[in-house]
Write a protein that holds these residues in place. Structure first.
Motif, mmCIF file in Angstrom:
data_model
loop_
_atom_site.group_PDB
_atom_site.id
_atom_site.type_symbol
_atom_site.label_atom_id
_atom_site.label_comp_id
_atom_site.label_asym_id
_atom_site.label_seq_id
_atom_site.Cartn_x
_atom_site.Cartn_y
_atom_site.Cartn_z
ATOM 1 N N SER A 1 0.851 -1.274 0.016
ATOM 2 C CA SER A 1 0.097 -0.112 0.001
ATOM 3 C C SER A 1 1.000 1.167 -0.022
ATOM 4 O O SER A 1 0.530 2.221 -0.995
ATOM 5 C CB SER A 1 -0.837 0.009 1.284
ATOM 6 O OG SER A 1 -1.944 -0.900 1.166
ATOM 7 N N LEU A 2 1.859 1.418 0.802
ATOM 8 C CA LEU A 2 2.646 2.488 0.664
ATOM 9 C C LEU A 2 3.529 2.762 -0.304
ATOM 10 O O LEU A 2 3.501 3.979 -0.811
ATOM 11 C CB LEU A 2 3.822 2.301 2.109
ATOM 12 C CG LEU A 2 4.788 3.494 2.325
ATOM 13 C CD1 LEU A 2 4.057 4.987 2.524
ATOM 14 C CD2 LEU A 2 5.676 3.189 3.500
ATOM 15 N N GLU B 1 1.005 3.831 -3.165
ATOM 16 C CA GLU B 1 0.657 5.237 -2.979
ATOM 17 C C GLU B 1 1.869 6.193 -3.355
ATOM 18 O O GLU B 1 1.516 7.569 -3.628
ATOM 19 C CB GLU B 1 0.274 5.452 -1.525
ATOM 20 C CG GLU B 1 -0.975 4.796 -1.489
ATOM 21 C CD GLU B 1 -1.342 4.771 0.406
ATOM 22 O OE1 GLU B 1 -0.634 5.499 1.096
ATOM 23 O OE2 GLU B 1 -2.427 4.346 0.739
ATOM 24 N N ALA B 2 2.874 5.936 -3.023
ATOM 25 C CA ALA B 2 4.373 6.753 -3.128
ATOM 26 C C ALA B 2 4.812 6.719 -4.691
ATOM 27 O O ALA B 2 5.829 7.210 -5.166
ATOM 28 C CB ALA B 2 5.310 6.509 -2.209
ATOM 29 N N ARG B 3 4.231 5.745 -5.420
ATOM 30 C CA ARG B 3 4.551 5.743 -6.742
ATOM 31 C C ARG B 3 4.653 6.942 -7.582
ATOM 32 O O ARG B 3 3.490 7.566 -7.555
ATOM 33 C CB ARG B 3 3.794 4.468 -7.760
ATOM 34 C CG ARG B 3 4.287 4.447 -8.998
ATOM 35 C CD ARG B 3 3.773 2.960 -9.388
ATOM 36 N NE ARG B 3 2.022 3.043 -9.208
ATOM 37 C CZ ARG B 3 1.236 2.011 -9.348
ATOM 38 N NH1 ARG B 3 2.047 0.877 -9.924
ATOM 39 N NH2 ARG B 3 0.034 1.913 -9.173
#
Length: 299
Positions: A292-293, A296-298
């Motif tokens: 998830s992290l 999301e940071a992609r």
């Protein structure tokens, strides 16, 4: 009629030998590995396109993915400590790929269209890794960063994620079982027959590039090495694309999926207990949080 002392002694020796032999057989049977009979817990939905497998939860994500996720979680705290020289970003798509395509022990899905277009049959490489490694070496002994990490790591690692690599025993066992499952799946009769159809298809679809085809498509994938990889060419991409098409049309991809799923789905009761343990739950929970992290940071 009474037996002689010699006869009685011989009978006694045979009785002792028989008792020892029976005892040894009992020990051997007791130590014989238990047959897989228990379903793997927490199995995902079957999905050939996503190449989901029964052991996914226990395998978790790669150490590189965990490390990069921790780096991202540290950034706000490090900034509060005055450290703003953040490391170069990593490529989450590669970090979250099935294993890392790093070596012969990595069990990876068959070639798909995305990998064929980006890397051909060559290793999956992360261009950002070089920049990140260089940055890490430059700051490895930085005293200011060390002081900031001393303040920030306890808070970040005190959450449910815990310390990276907490569940390595679970992940190592799952990877070991996955390697055995792949070996057995490749020997499955349906997979072998589909591989023969794949060879015929690829020989016809790309005759100029299909000399000396291996017995199985997976042998065309090149593991990563330390040297700089050779850039993929248009011809390499075309051949890889033809390979993908033939794997689908020959039924190879679906046959390998079914065989590997079957081999992974059942384990011994001891392994099932390990994969149901709190450590295994932490591996799965951490993997979900890391995915998830990073997604999301992609960029």
């Amino acid at each position: 009629m009474t037996s002689s002392p010699r006869t009685a002694a011989a009978v006694g020796r045979r009785a002792v030998a028989l008792a020892v032999a029976v005892g040894l057989v009992g020990v051997a049977v007791a130590n014989w590995p238990a047959a897989p009979s228990t379903p793997v817990p927490h199995q995902p939905q079957r999905d050939v396109a996503a190449w989901s497998m029964p052991l996914d939860a226990a395998v978790g994500v790669t150490p590189d993915a965990e490390s990069w996720a921790e780096d991202l979680r540290l950034r706000p705290c490090l900034a509060e400590q005055g450290w703003t020289a953040t490391a170069p970003d990593r490529d989450p798509t590669i970090l979250l790929a099935a294993d890392t395509w790093r070596d012969d022990s990595a069990v990876v899905p068959p070639l798909d269209a995305e990998r064929a277009e980006r890397f051909g049959h060559g290793p999956v490489t992360d261009d950002s890794e070089v920049a990140w490694s260089t940055w890490a070496r430059q700051h490895n002994a930085d005293a200011e960063l060390g002081r900031a990490l001393d303040s920030c790591l306890p808070e970040v690692r005190g959450t449910s994620w815990g310390t990276p690599f907490d569940g390595q025993d679970v992940q190592s066992r799952a990877r070991e079982l996955r390697l055995v499952a792949r070996r057995d799946a490749l020997a499955d009769g349906d997979v072998v027959a589909a591989a023969e159809r794949w060879r015929a298809c690829l020989t016809e679809a790309a005759p100029a590039s299909s000399d000396d085809l291996p017995d199985d498509p997976m042998e065309l994938l090149t593991p990563a090495v330390d040297s700089v990889p050779v850039p993929v060419t248009d011809a390499g991409r075309q051949f890889a694309s033809a390979d993908v098409g033939c794997q689908v049309s020959s039924g190879y991809r679906s046959a390998l999926y079914d065989a590997q799923w079957h081999e992974e789905a059942v384990v011994t009761s001891d392994d099932a207990a390990l994969f149901s343990s709190p450590r295994a739950e932490r591996v799965a929970r951490t993997a979900d949080a890391v995915r998830s992290l990073l997604l999301e940071a992609r960029p």
